[in-house]
Design a protein around this motif. Structure first.
Motif, PDB file in Angstrom:
ATOM      1  N   TYR A  36       0.847  -1.178   0.000  1.00  0.00           N
ATOM      2  CA  TYR A  36       0.000   0.000   0.000  1.00  0.00           C
ATOM      3  C   TYR A  36       0.887   1.233   0.000  1.00  0.00           C
ATOM      4  CZ  TYR A  36      -4.366  -2.490   1.015  1.00  0.00           C
ATOM      5  OH  TYR A  36      -5.471  -3.302   0.940  1.00  0.00           O
ATOM      6  N   GLN A  38       0.819   5.345   0.982  1.00  0.00           N
ATOM      7  CA  GLN A  38       0.065   6.297   1.785  1.00  0.00           C
ATOM      8  C   GLN A  38       0.712   7.676   1.695  1.00  0.00           C
ATOM      9  OE1 GLN A  38      -0.257   5.417   6.029  1.00  0.00           O
ATOM     10  NE2 GLN A  38      -2.196   6.502   6.158  1.00  0.00           N
ATOM     11  N   ARG A  41      -1.362  12.494   5.273  1.00  0.00           N
ATOM     12  CA  ARG A  41      -2.722  12.839   5.689  1.00  0.00           C
ATOM     13  C   ARG A  41      -3.789  12.224   4.777  1.00  0.00           C
ATOM     14  NH1 ARG A  41      -2.849  16.362   9.860  1.00  0.00           N
ATOM     15  NH2 ARG A  41      -0.856  17.313  10.379  1.00  0.00           N
ATOM     16  N   LYS A  42      -3.450  11.101   4.166  1.00  0.00           N
ATOM     17  CA  LYS A  42      -4.400  10.350   3.343  1.00  0.00           C
ATOM     18  C   LYS A  42      -4.461   8.911   3.850  1.00  0.00           C
ATOM     19  CE  LYS A  42      -5.243  13.666   0.351  1.00  0.00           C
ATOM     20  NZ  LYS A  42      -6.586  14.301   0.229  1.00  0.00           N
ATOM     21  N   GLY A  43      -5.475   8.172   3.384  1.00  0.00           N
ATOM     22  CA  GLY A  43      -5.540   6.770   3.711  1.00  0.00           C
ATOM     23  C   GLY A  43      -4.658   5.953   2.783  1.00  0.00           C
ATOM     24  N   PRO A  44      -4.262   4.745   3.193  1.00  0.00           N
ATOM     25  CA  PRO A  44      -3.468   3.880   2.313  1.00  0.00           C
ATOM     26  C   PRO A  44      -4.259   3.493   1.064  1.00  0.00           C
ATOM     27  CG  PRO A  44      -3.437   3.092   4.601  1.00  0.00           C
ATOM     28  CD  PRO A  44      -4.503   4.128   4.510  1.00  0.00           C
ATOM     29  N   LEU A  46      -4.098   0.698  -2.302  1.00  0.00           N
ATOM     30  CA  LEU A  46      -3.466  -0.538  -2.751  1.00  0.00           C
ATOM     31  C   LEU A  46      -2.655  -0.310  -4.023  1.00  0.00           C
ATOM     32  CD1 LEU A  46      -3.199  -3.606  -2.296  1.00  0.00           C
ATOM     33  CD2 LEU A  46      -5.188  -3.885  -3.801  1.00  0.00           C
ATOM     34  N   LEU A  88       3.686   0.772   2.721  1.00  0.00           N
ATOM     35  CA  LEU A  88       3.351  -0.210   3.748  1.00  0.00           C
ATOM     36  C   LEU A  88       3.201  -1.585   3.120  1.00  0.00           C
ATOM     37  CD1 LEU A  88       0.545   2.044   5.140  1.00  0.00           C
ATOM     38  CD2 LEU A  88       2.424   1.323   6.585  1.00  0.00           C
ATOM     39  N   PHE A 104      -0.034  -5.187   8.965  1.00  0.00           N
ATOM     40  CA  PHE A 104       0.796  -4.216   8.265  1.00  0.00           C
ATOM     41  C   PHE A 104       2.190  -4.134   8.863  1.00  0.00           C
ATOM     42  CE2 PHE A 104      -1.875  -1.798   5.342  1.00  0.00           C
ATOM     43  CZ  PHE A 104      -3.150  -2.142   5.738  1.00  0.00           C
ATOM     44  N   GLY A 105       3.151  -3.802   7.993  1.00  0.00           N
ATOM     45  CA  GLY A 105       4.461  -3.396   8.471  1.00  0.00           C
ATOM     46  C   GLY A 105       4.400  -1.955   8.959  1.00  0.00           C
ATOM     47  N   GLN A 106       5.501  -1.502   9.494  1.00  0.00           N
ATOM     48  CA  GLN A 106       5.563  -0.156  10.072  1.00  0.00           C
ATOM     49  C   GLN A 106       5.484   0.924   9.000  1.00  0.00           C
ATOM     50  OE1 GLN A 106       9.009   0.325  12.531  1.00  0.00           O
ATOM     51  NE2 GLN A 106       8.617   2.465  12.981  1.00  0.00           N
TER      52      GLN A 106
ATOM     53  N   GLY B  42       2.257   1.292  11.161  1.00  0.00           N
ATOM     54  CA  GLY B  42       1.263   0.803  10.228  1.00  0.00           C
ATOM     55  C   GLY B  42      -0.089   0.679  10.915  1.00  0.00           C
ATOM     56  N   LEU B  91      -8.839   4.831  10.852  1.00  0.00           N
ATOM     57  CA  LEU B  91      -9.097   4.567   9.440  1.00  0.00           C
ATOM     58  C   LEU B  91     -10.240   3.577   9.275  1.00  0.00           C
ATOM     59  CD1 LEU B  91      -5.380   4.053   8.373  1.00  0.00           C
ATOM     60  CD2 LEU B  91      -6.830   5.902   7.549  1.00  0.00           C
ATOM     61  N   PHE B 104      -9.435   2.252   1.605  1.00  0.00           N
ATOM     62  CA  PHE B 104      -9.425   3.047   2.826  1.00  0.00           C
ATOM     63  C   PHE B 104     -10.019   4.431   2.613  1.00  0.00           C
ATOM     64  CE2 PHE B 104      -6.995   0.784   6.054  1.00  0.00           C
ATOM     65  CZ  PHE B 104      -6.383  -0.210   5.316  1.00  0.00           C
ATOM     66  N   GLY B 105     -10.633   4.951   3.667  1.00  0.00           N
ATOM     67  CA  GLY B 105     -10.997   6.347   3.708  1.00  0.00           C
ATOM     68  C   GLY B 105      -9.782   7.182   4.075  1.00  0.00           C
ATOM     69  N   GLU B 106      -9.971   8.495   4.161  1.00  0.00           N
ATOM     70  CA  GLU B 106      -8.850   9.380   4.461  1.00  0.00           C
ATOM     71  C   GLU B 106      -8.520   9.422   5.944  1.00  0.00           C
ATOM     72  OE1 GLU B 106      -8.428  12.480   0.882  1.00  0.00           O
ATOM     73  OE2 GLU B 106      -9.815  13.131   2.452  1.00  0.00           O
ATOM     74  N   ARG B 109      -8.555  12.050  12.259  1.00  0.00           N
ATOM     75  CA  ARG B 109      -7.391  12.299  13.122  1.00  0.00           C
ATOM     76  C   ARG B 109      -7.871  12.848  14.456  1.00  0.00           C
ATOM     77  NH1 ARG B 109      -1.933  12.930  12.009  1.00  0.00           N
ATOM     78  NH2 ARG B 109      -2.476  12.603   9.826  1.00  0.00           N
TER      79      ARG B 109
END
Lengths: 114, 113
Positions: A36, A38, A41-44, A46, A88, A104-106, B42, B91, B104-106, B109
């Motif tokens: 993934y 990222q 400030r966004k979501g991951p 694919l 990720l 998930f990895g870090q 993660g 998330l 995923f959504g954004e 926070r």
């Protein structure tokens, strides 16, 4: 020990470089392997998805899985500044109650500078 | 096609206050997930729904966290009372299958002061 280990970086490369990102894992039950991306400030989102050992290519991206070594990689060719993001790795089991659960990895922070 | 929608995007609260996050998954996706992402880490699964049923909530701290997915569509994640350590990004994700192709959504926070 975490189930999935990923070097957090940060990794800084010049535009056009080949980037190699890696994860190791300890649980042999993992059957699905994903990468993934990222942005801040966004979501991951694919990037790559595979369920077998070997290579899978999609444009400038190549995902590599070595189940015998429990090692997965993502290669980015001709890297661009727009590739700057956190990458990720994510792994999932194939059965039982853990089916579909992603571990998930870090995440590795990548910066591609012009 | 609209993606996964989450609200609010940002929330700042005092500790011990309650907070709720809302998620609208992609239309037709029957599997919904809530993940927690701490800074520099993660995402970690909190809860997974198959339609209305919570099939995996083993990582949800049930003393202060609760979630619901009424009618198998939208979902709400609640924290009451919030603690300083709950500051993170929450998330929401959805998928058609359980094979890992999550959308995923954004994220929402949360900052707890």
């Amino acid at each position: 020990q975490k189930e999935v280990e990923q070097d957090p970086g940060p990794l800084s490369v010049p535009e056009g470089a080949i980037v190699s990102l890696n994860c190791t894992y300890s649980n042999s039950a993992f059957q699905y392997f994903m990468w993934y991306r990222q942005y801040s400030r966004k979501g991951p989102e694919l990037l790559m998805y595979t369920y077998s050992s070997g290579n899978k290519e999609d444009g400038r991206f190549t995902a590599q899985v070595d189940k015998s070594s429990k090692y997965i990689s993502l290669f980015i060719r001709d890297s661009q500044p727009s590739d700057s993001a956190t990458y990720l790795c994510a792994l999932a089991n194939a059965g039982g109650t853990s089916y579909g659960k992603l571990t998930f990895g870090q995440g590795t922070i990548l910066t591609v500078h012009p | 096609e609209a993606g996964v929608v989450q609200s609010p995007r940002y929330k700042i609260i005092e500790k011990k206050q309650p907070v709720a996050f809302w998620c609208n998954p992609i239309s037709g996706h029957n599997t919904l997930y809530w993940y927690l992402q701490n800074l520099g880490q993660g995402p970690e699964l909190l809860i997974r729904y198959e339609n209305e049923e919570a099939v995996d909530d083993s990582q949800l701290p049930k003393d202060r966290f609760s979630a619901e997915r009424l009618k198998g569509v939208d979902s709400t994640l609640k924290i009451q009372p919030a603690e300083l350590g709950d500051s993170a990004v929450y998330l929401c994700a959805s998928s058609l299958s359980r094979s890992g192709e999550l959308f995923f959504g954004e994220g929402s926070r949360l900052t707890v002061l």
